[in-house]
Design an enzyme around this catalytic site. Structure first.
Site, PDB file in Angstrom:
ATOM      1  CG  LEU A   1     -14.943  85.001  52.740  1.00  0.00           C
ATOM      2  CD1 LEU A   1     -15.369  84.545  51.351  1.00  0.00           C
ATOM      3  CD2 LEU A   1     -15.321  83.954  53.756  1.00  0.00           C
ATOM      4  CG  HIS A   2      -9.414  85.277  57.942  1.00  0.00           C
ATOM      5  ND1 HIS A   2      -9.119  84.155  58.677  1.00  0.00           N
ATOM      6  CD2 HIS A   2     -10.418  85.919  58.599  1.00  0.00           C
ATOM      7  CE1 HIS A   2      -9.903  84.126  59.753  1.00  0.00           C
ATOM      8  NE2 HIS A   2     -10.697  85.192  59.729  1.00  0.00           N
ATOM      9  CB  ALA A   3      -6.673  80.998  56.401  1.00  0.00           C
TER      10      ALA A   3
ATOM     11  CB  ALA B   1     -11.347  81.284  52.751  1.00  0.00           C
TER      12      ALA B   1
ATOM     13  CG  ASP C   1     -13.140  86.172  61.965  1.00  0.00           C
ATOM     14  OD1 ASP C   1     -12.366  85.207  61.805  1.00  0.00           O
ATOM     15  OD2 ASP C   1     -13.480  86.935  61.048  1.00  0.00           O
TER      16      ASP C   1
END
Length: 94
Positions: A20-22, A25, A93
């Protein structure tokens, strides 16, 4: 009118390859904000945080495959939880 507030909780493993990167998230916290429900998310046995806060969610350091617990308080909590879990299971991703 009858009070229809409910609580729903579920644990799920993160599907996004990079956690859960930018970007994922942001998608998650926007969905939380749009739900109108009070939502928390916790990593493993950690303390739950406000799932509408992108900074709080990113600060959890959630990686691919990590187990998180999402709790929803509010109207139609089960349906809101289903939508949020779908977002968490999806690899944003690829």
């Amino acid at each position: 009118m009858e009070d229809t507030d409910t609580t729903a909780t579920r644990s799920v493993r993160i599907g996004s390859e990079h956690g859960l990167h930018a970007r994922p998230a942001k998608l998650f916290t926007q969905a939380v904000g749009g739900s109108g429900a009070k939502v928390t998310i916790a990593k493993g046995d950690g303390k739950p945080v406000n799932a509408a806060s992108i900074l709080a969610v990113i600060a959890l350091g959630i990686d691919h495959g990590d187990e998180v617990t999402v709790s929803v308080d509010g109207d139609d909590a089960a349906a809101v939880l289903d939508r949020l879990v779908d977002l968490l299971l999806t690899d944003h991703d690829s």
